[in-house]
Structures are given as structure tokens and as C-alpha cells.
Design an enzyme around this catalytic site. Structure first.
Site, PDB file in Angstrom:
ATOM      1  N   GLU B  47       0.820  -1.212   0.000  1.00  0.00           N
ATOM      2  CA  GLU B  47       0.000   0.000   0.000  1.00  0.00           C
ATOM      3  C   GLU B  47       0.857   1.267   0.000  1.00  0.00           C
ATOM      4  O   GLU B  47       1.801   1.411   0.769  1.00  0.00           O
ATOM      5  CB  GLU B  47      -0.898   0.058   1.245  1.00  0.00           C
ATOM      6  N   ASP B 112       8.974   5.708  15.048  1.00  0.00           N
ATOM      7  CA  ASP B 112       8.735   7.115  14.763  1.00  0.00           C
ATOM      8  C   ASP B 112       9.056   7.890  16.043  1.00  0.00           C
ATOM      9  O   ASP B 112       8.443   7.656  17.076  1.00  0.00           O
ATOM     10  CB  ASP B 112       7.255   7.299  14.375  1.00  0.00           C
ATOM     11  N   ASP B 114       9.412  11.656  17.580  1.00  0.00           N
ATOM     12  CA  ASP B 114       8.989  12.996  17.222  1.00  0.00           C
ATOM     13  C   ASP B 114       9.427  13.967  18.307  1.00  0.00           C
ATOM     14  O   ASP B 114       9.177  13.735  19.488  1.00  0.00           O
ATOM     15  CB  ASP B 114       7.454  12.994  17.129  1.00  0.00           C
TER      16      ASP B 114
END
Lengths: 483, 413
Positions: B47, B112, B114
């Protein structure tokens, strides 16, 4: 495995060969032997209620914590199923008959829960928790664990001394003393097999391998247990059609599977036709508390608010009160209060017809299940709907129980369940006391409560619809073994 | 605070077609995400999602092969590309799902991190801002997680990427990593999580008496850079507010005592030293200080704070490497872990600059054989990516060999 077939009333214990001696079971193979359908059904239902309890308690307490374990211990003692396996102290021997019950009931539930992913997931989760609970009870008994490994062809070779030297520093960092480490066996296991130890950093992990001692084997074993069970269920689910060809089995499985949703009771055609007049007596004898409460509230106030009306109306529909009778009943009650017959016809009759599927979009509405009653629409002022065991104030519930004829002791037992948020189990106990029955009937739907009650009262004392004199052959469970 | 670059929409819209056509490493992306030369095996069920102008968001995009991917990319020129997992069937064909429910079969293990998650412990910027004074947080995070992934879990193929604005991502491409269950991903993420608790918890790190070897290793990494980062760059004990914030990490009963001692110091560095000395000597009948308090404090300020949901979920999307960050115009470039210290997030290629570089080269008519990206600042970053793919390539080349060996044997019999 063959269940039933014999004419003599024999118990599971004498008939089915045991698999292993320790309380830890991998359930690799179904037992041989014969089993009466009665026993077949009852052990299945008993195990099911145990699993339900693991779910309830697991949702409320931290799994593995002290509260969780002691709560489970108390509840398991109360239920008494597999007592010597799950509740006895270390010294009392395990009753071998119970080991068989353990195996048999496990295999029956496999049949019931192998069909959809959701059921499978539920079953695996509860069975793993049960397995972990057993592990906890044996307290890392090395002999039992080693036996278990042996019985299940699980081969773990301890790492060599030189390999151990390589990780010595790390093991010491983790708090081990050099001497103890030297004398302890360490096993090198893929970290994926001990995720719970990895997650909490309780184990040394190097290059994808976890180094565990026998004391950590609980996690390893639970992982293996989970993996094997989920594989077996996958195989089994491909054969469920063959198993369900036996009507009695498929009936039982259906009962078990409909744990939350319940049979939907929206089809009333097959049921007895009740009359409005009979409701008073039924409400005393056969209604669950939630409905009896609504009935009485309606009788004394001549009114019920929206959710109360819905909950009760659909229940009545489900137990077989035809539309005409229902209209008569509600009109009669409402008109005794401030609502004129005219107003009733305008404002309420439509809704009643609607819920019977005679108006509007013409779908017949489904009676509420316990789950729905417990979880939705918190009752407010002047509301009488909801689940008494959840929504009633403690003192009020006690009072009501007494008023409904429960003894002090019975009340206490019921209150215990209600207090620990096991509302359905509280209801189940209420059912048992009210019907003076020993039979365990897990309650998940008010309508099911009613039906079970009618069954007991009318003397048909078997769950389901099978012919009582015929026991069954069930060789299909063997399928699983031979795959 | 240095200005974070910004780019306006029009410039971006004009430059993206050039960027995708000449600079975006399409071929290598496909090779990576297909985990094979052939690409078709895995690539066509992968995807992608495209974010177009005006926040038009296209999920579940799949492409048969390199050519189709390139064609769509050049046609759409997305502002942002996200990469999802490899599904068990093509999501777009929802009508003919023949393999049951749509589910992700494989997915890189991703992380991830951040900078906004550190807002309570960085004093230079907040929100989406970053600068050289807080960037060390990302360096700590990268080092700590990278080491754990390699040494503890044995993952060899790790691609670290600067997200283009305020964080970093990590893609783990090992076959075992791609096939991890959600539970396993969760366990790994938890293993790497130490800072816990929300706004209402002052002390967010509590370590066991015996620190796990992975934490000990992390503590070493942090302590090496802590003084420079916390004292020099953040001046983390520099004023009263910062100091009292620091003191909340100590038990109530001894805060005043430590506070009074520390205030004597003039600089953060002095105060940090005073704290450590006093902590060594500290004895009290009333309170017991944690054995690992110094590490706990350093961890609270510096230990990686993961967005655990991104790691856990198989169907979580993550921004593609080499995307242009639509707000800053920076390229999401891979980070060379060996040269981490010299990586400057404020100095990564920006789309208008590299497009200008390309233009200049076109004018002086450089050797046509040289690939376009090599004419720009993209060069070193693409090389990091290529190195990652070359190492991966060996794994599937090995596989192919094994498979063809097997086939050969079949033929023999």
C-alpha cells in the site's frame, strides 16, 4: 474420542483414559472412552463459566497480580469445577477424574469455539489465562515442568559453559550472583517465544535470542500452548460441518457460542402463546429480577419510561406474548394511571406494533441481551430498566433479594458476585436459588432465563432439545487428532 | 532559534514534477519495497498513499510494477507519499476479495520519534521547531535504538531517515522483522520504552535496582553526551523555573535540601555536579533515594520517546524516505549512522536548492552519463540508501540461489 454409546450410567472418570499426571495439560489428544450426553453438556458448560470468569476477572484486575490471583482462587472455589486442579493446595493430590474432565471439557469447547476468528480469539485468550493460572499454582515446580516438556516433545538444551561465560557479565548486571549463575541452566530461546518477558525486560536478549532459566519457563510454555492451540483450532474449524451433523451437539455448541449475543429471541412463532393475565404469576416464578422489577414498577405506577418500556416490551414479545395480548396488557395498565385509552392508542400502541414489526420499516425488534442491558442506557431518575445486579444501589438490591424470598446466606452469595462486577454470575446464582437447582445455567439473556425457568418448572430437566434416553457417539473429535 | 525553512505551495507544485522525474530514486524504492529484483512478488500488494494538493488523500494505492509506480507518481506528483504494509490481496479490488478479510501480511518494523514528545524537557524550541540545541535528543534516540535493534534483536537492515521537519524514522527490513506480529512489535516497543506517565507524573523514569543490560548500555550512550547537551546546549538548570522542575524528580522531602545546595552553583554544569556529589553523600532516615537516580534523571531528559502506536500497528502508514516535507521543503533523507555526529537536519537538501543545482549543471552541460542526483546535494544521501539496499539485496539473492538450487535438484531426479 467417543462420547456416550453405553447404556450404563458411568462417569467420565472411570471411562476415559488419562493423558498425563501433572495438572498442566497441553491437550494434545482427545481422550478415548464413552461419555453420557448429560455429562458432555454439563462439563462443557462448567468449563465455559470458568472461562467467562477468567475473562471477567482479567478485565478487572491486573493479570498475574495478587488481587487477580486471589479473586480467581475465591471464585474458582465457589464454582468448584476442577477443584483439585485449580484450587487445592499443593499437598492435596489431584483427583484424576478431574483431569479427565479438564481434557474432555476443553475438547468440547474447542468444537464450540473454532468457527469464527472472534470466537477462536476469545477461547485461546481465556484458555491461555487458565493455563497461566495453573502454571502459577505449581510455583515453578521443576519436576512438573520437566515432565510437561518431556510429554510434549519439547526439547530445550541448556547452553554450554563457554557460551554462558560469554554472557556472564550481562547476567550479573541483571542481578544474578556469579555462583548462582554458574549452577543454573540457561536456555537460548527465540525472543518471539517469550514476548512477555521481553516486553518487561525481565530477560537477557541478545541477537534475537532470550536467555531464560527454568524459572522463566512459564512464558515459554504459555507461548507453545497458545501456538499449538491456535493451530489445532484452525484445523478443527475446517471440519466443523461434519461435527455439527449431530443435532444435539450442534444445539449445545450453539448455546455455548451465543454467550454474549444470545439467541436473538426475535422469532416468536415457535413459542407458547402467553396471555396477559398469566404475566403476574410468571413474573414471580420465572422472570429474571430485571423483568420482575419492571413488571412490578408498571403495576404500581401504571407507567414505564421509554427504555423501561422497550426492555420489558421486547422481553415479553420474546417469551411469547402475542401482539394482541401485549396491547391489551399495556393498555390496561396505562389506563389505570393518567393515560387515557385514547392517548394510549395514539402515542403508545404504534410503538408496540412497531416493535412487533407491524409498523414502519417492519423489522421485528430483538429482545435485549444481558450485555446490552448491562452496558447501554444507564438508568436515571424514575427509570426502572437496567440490570439490578449492576444498577441497583447495594442496600436496595439486598432489600429486593430479601423481598423476593432469598435467605440471608443466599443474599450474601449473590451480593458477593454483584460486588465483584460479575452481574451475570450473580443472576445465575439467583436463578439457582430461586429454582432450588444445582444445575449451572449461565445467564446471558433474560429470555434465556425465562426459558430455562420454564424448563425446570415444567419438569423437562434437560438443557437443549435432545432425547434424554439416547446417548451419542461422537467420533468426530478424533479428526483433530488424526490431522 | 534558527529559522526553520519554509516553502510556499506554488513553488512546491512547480518543483515536484522535476523532483520526481529526475531526482526521486524511484527504481531503488521499488527494489527495496518489493524485496526482490523482480518486484512483482511483493510489490504489487504494497500500500502507498498519496497526499495531493489541497489535502486530497488517496489511500490504498497499489502498483503492479516499477513502470506503473513511476507513471502514477509523475502524473500525480503527490505532496506526500506514505508507505503502508504488504496486504494479503490488493486492497483496491475490494469487490473480489478472494482471500478473506483484507489484512496486512508483512510490514517493516518501524519507529517514529517525534521531537514534540520531548517538549517538557527541551527549552530551545517547542512544537514543530527544532535546532542544533535539541537535535542531540534525536542522536541519543537513534544510537540507543539502533544498538538495541542490532545487538539485542539481531536486526541487520535498518534505515534511519530524517522526517524533514522535527523527527526521525527507522525502517527495519529484515525478513523476520517484516513478519512480526503486532504483539511482537508491541513487546519490542515496550522493551525500548522507559519514560512513562503523562502530565500528572513528574518523575517519569523508575528503574529497577538491577538495570537491564540494554538500559545500562543506553545509560552509557546518554552519559557520554549528557553534560554537553543538558548543561551547555539546554542550560537545563540555568534558572529557577528549570531548577524547580528538576527538583520535582526528587522526593518531596529532600527537594529543599538539594535545591539550596544546587543554587550555590552559577552554571547548569556546576549545579549538575553539585547535585551528583550531594547525591553520593546523601543519607536520610526519612527518604530513600533511588539507587539509579542519576540514570533516571538523565533518561527522563534524554531517553528515546517512541510513538508506540506507529510501531505496534501493522497498518500504520509512515512517510516515505525521499519525500519532500511539504512545509519545510526539505528532503526526507536517510541518515548515515556512522556519520551521525555530522548530520545536520537544518542543512539537508531542500527541493528548490537541489532543483537549482540541477539547472546549473544542465547549463554547463555536464557529462550526460552522470546520474542527475549525483549532480546535487542528494548524492551522499542516495548513497546511504543504496548501501542499505545492497546489503538487503544479498539476502534475497541468497534466497533466489537456494530456490534455483532446489529447482535444479528437482530436475535431476
Amino acid at each position: 474420542m467417543i462420547i456416550g454409546g453405553g447404556r450404563k450410567q458411568e462417569s467420565v472418570s472411570r471411562n476415559i483414559k488419562r493423558e498425563v499426571v501433572s495438572p498442566l495439560l497441553m491437550y494434545n489428544s482427545p481422550p478415548d472412552g464413552r461419555l453420557e450426553f448429560d455429562e458432555f453438556a454439563s462439563v462443557a458448560i462448567e468449563r465455559f463459566s470458568i472461562l467467562q470468569m477468567f475473562e471477567t476477572i482479567g478485565a478487572r484486575y491486573m493479570k498475574g497480580g495478587n488481587d487477580y490471583l486471589s479473586k480467581l482462587d475465591t471464585e474458582l472455589r465457589k464454582l468448584g469445577f476442577l477443584k483439585t486442579i485449580l484450587c487445592s493446595s499443593k499437598d492435596t493430590p489431584i483427583d484424576e477424574a478431574e483431569l479427565n474432565k479438564d481434557i474432555v471439557s476443553h475438547f468440547i469447547l474447542r468444537l464450540a469455539f473454532c468457527q469464527t476468528e472472534e470466537l477462536k480469539r476469545w477461547f485461546i485468550q481465556q484458555e491461555c489465562d487458565l493455563f497461566r493460572y495453573k502454571l502459577n499454582r505449581i510455583q515453578n515446580d521443576q519436576a512438573i515442568i520437566e515432565k510437561f516438556l518431556q510429554d510434549n516433545d519439547l526439547l530445550y538444551v541448556p547452553i554450554t559453559d563457554s557460551e554462558k561465560d560469554g554472557i556472564m557479565d550481562s547476567l550479573i548486571e541483571m542481578g544474578g550472583s556469579p555462583n548462582v549463575i554458574k549452577n543454573t541452566h540457561y536456555f537460548k530461546i527465540n525472543f518471539l517465544e517469550v514476548l512477555d518477558l521481553v516486553k518487561t525486560r525481565r530477560v537477557l536478549v541478545k541477537k534475537g535470542f532470550a536467555y531464560v532459566t527454568i524459572a522463566d519457563f512459564g512464558s515459554v510454555l504459555t507461548h507453545v500452548f497458545r501456538t499449538r492451540l491456535s493451530k489445532s483450532l484452525a484445523t478443527l474449524s475446517r471440519h466443523i460441518k461434519e461435527i455439527e451433523e449431530d443435532q444435539r451437539i450442534s444445539d449445545l455448541l450453539k448455546i455455548l457460542r451465543e454467550r454474549d449475543i444470545g439467541e436473538n429471541y426475535s422469532d416468536t412463532t415457535a413459542r407458547d402463546h402467553l396471555t396477559a393475565e398469566s404475566l403476574d404469576s410468571h413474573s414471580i416464578k420465572s422472570f429474571p429480577m430485571c423483568m420482575r422489577n419492571l413488571h412490578e414498577a408498571l403495576k404500581s405506577n401504571h407507567h414505564l419510561r421509554h427504555y423501561g418500556r422497550l426492555q420489558y416490551l421486547l422481553f415479553l414479545k420474546g417469551i411469547g406474548l402475542p401482539l394482541e395480548e401485549s396491547l391489551k396488557f399495556w393498555r390496561n395498565e396505562f389506563s389505570k394511571g393518567s393515560i387515557s385509552v385514547d392517548k394510549f392508542e395514539k402515542e403508545y400502541a404504534y410503538n408496540i406494533r412497531h416493535s412487533y414489526g407491524k409498523e414502519g420499516k417492519r423489522t421485528s425488534y430483538t429482545p435485549y441481551s444481558c450485555l446490552k442491558i448491562i452496558t447501554s442506557h444507564m438508568p436515571g431518575n424514575n427509570d426502572y430498566h437496567g440490570c439490578p445486579f449492576k444498577h441497583f444501589e447495594r442496600e436496595f438490591l439486598k432489600q429486593k433479594l430479601k423481598q423476593y424470598g432469598r435467605s440471608q446466606d443466599e443474599t450474601n452469595q449473590i451480593m458477593d458476585h454483584a460486588d465483584s462486577n460479575n452481574y451475570q454470575i450473580a443472576c445465575q446464582r439467583y436463578f439457582e436459588f430461586a429454582h432450588k437447582t444445582e444445575e449451572i445455567v449461565p445467564i446471558n439473556h433474560p429470555n434465556q432465563y425465562f426459558e430455562q425457568s420454564m424448563r425446570l418448572i415444567n419438569g423437562n430437566n434437560r438443557p437443549g432439545r435432545q432425547n434424554p434416553n439416547q446417548s451419542i457417539k461422537m467420533e468426530h473429535i478424533k479428526i483433530e487428532m488424526t490431522q | 532559534m534558527p529559522e526553520n525553512t519554509t516553502i510556499d505551495d506554488n513553488t512546491l507544485a512547480n518543483l515536484l514534477p522535476i523532483y520526481y522525474k529526475r531526482l526521486f530514486p524511484i527504481y531503488n524504492m521499488c527494489k527495496w519495497l518489493g524485496y526482490s529484483e523482480v518486484q512483482r512478488e511483493n510489490f504489487h500488494r504494497r500500500e502507498f498513499s498519496f497526499t495531493l494538493k489541497d489535502d486530497i488523500y488517496l489511500r490504498y494505492q497499489t502498483f503492479n510494477d516499477y513502470n506503473e509506480f513511476e507513471k502514477e507518481l509523475l502524473k500525480r506528483c503527490p505532496y506526500k507519499i506514505d508507505i503502508g504494509g504488504i496486504y494479503n490481496q490488493i486492497p483496491k479490488d475490494s469487490k473480489n476479495w478472494t482471500h478473506g478479510v483484507l489484512a496486512v501480511e508483512e510490514r517493516e518494523l518501524v519507529f517514529d520519534i517525534d521531537m514534540t514528545d520531548y517538549d517538557d524537557v527541551r527549552y530551545c524550541c517547542s512544537g514543530s521547531g527544532i535546532c542544533n540545541n535539541c537535535w542531540p535528543l534525536m542522536q541519543f534516540a537513534l544510537r540507543i535504538i539502533d544498538r538495541a535493534l542490532e545487538d539485542d534483536f539481531g536486526f541487520e537492515h535498518r534505515l534511519w531517515v530524517y522526517s524533514g521537519r522535527r523527527g526521525i524514522h527507522c525502517w527495519v527490513g529484515d525478513e523476520t522483522a517484516r513478519k512480526l506480529t503486532s504483539q511482537a512489535r508491541n513487546a519490542i516497543a515496550e522493551y525500548l520504552t522507559v519514560v512513562r506517565g503523562g502530565e500528572n507524573t513528574a518523575k517519569k523514569v523508575n528503574l529497577n535496582y538491577n538495570m537491564h543490560p540494554s538500559l545500562r548500555r543506553a545509560a552509557k550512550i546518554v552519559s557520554k553526551g549528557f553534560e554537553d547537551y543538558a548543561c551547555n546546549k539546554q542550560n537545563f538548570l540555568g534558572d529557577d523555573a528549570k531548577l524547580s522542575k528538576f527538583l520535582t524528580l526528587l522526593p518531596q522531602e529532600c527537594r529543599d535540601e538539594f535545591g539550596d545546595k544546587m543554587r550555590v552553583g552559577k552554571t547548569s554544569s556546576d549545579r549538575w555536579k553539585i547535585f551528583q556529589n550531594h547525591y553520593q553523600k546523601f543519607t536520610s532516615k526519612k527518604v530513600k533515594l533511588s539507587q539509579n537516580l542519576v540514570d533516571e534523571i538523565m533518561f527522563q531528559y534524554c531517553y528515546p520517546r517512541l510513538d508506540i502506536e506507529v510501531t505496534k500497528g501493522l497498518n500504520h502508514l509512515l512517510k516515505s524516505p525521499f519525500c519532500i516535507h511539504p512545509k519545510t521543503g526539505r528532503v526526507c533523507v536517510p541518515i548515515d549512522v556512522d556519520k551521525l555526529e555530522s548530520f545536520d537536519p537544518l542543512n539537508v537538501p531542500v527541493i528548490d536548492e537541489i532543483c537549482a543545482q540541477l539547472e546549473r549543471c544542465d547549463m554547463i552541460n555536464l557529462d550526460k552519463k552522470i546520474k542527475d542526483y549525483k549532480k546535487t546535494d542528494m548524492k551522499s544521501y542516495v548513497e546511504v540508501f543504496e548501501k542499505f539496499i545492497q546489503r538487503l539485496e544479498k539476502t534475497w539473492k541468497g534466497n533466489n540461489l537456494k530456490q534455483s538450487d532446489l529447482k535444479g535438484m528437482e530436475g535431476d531426479f
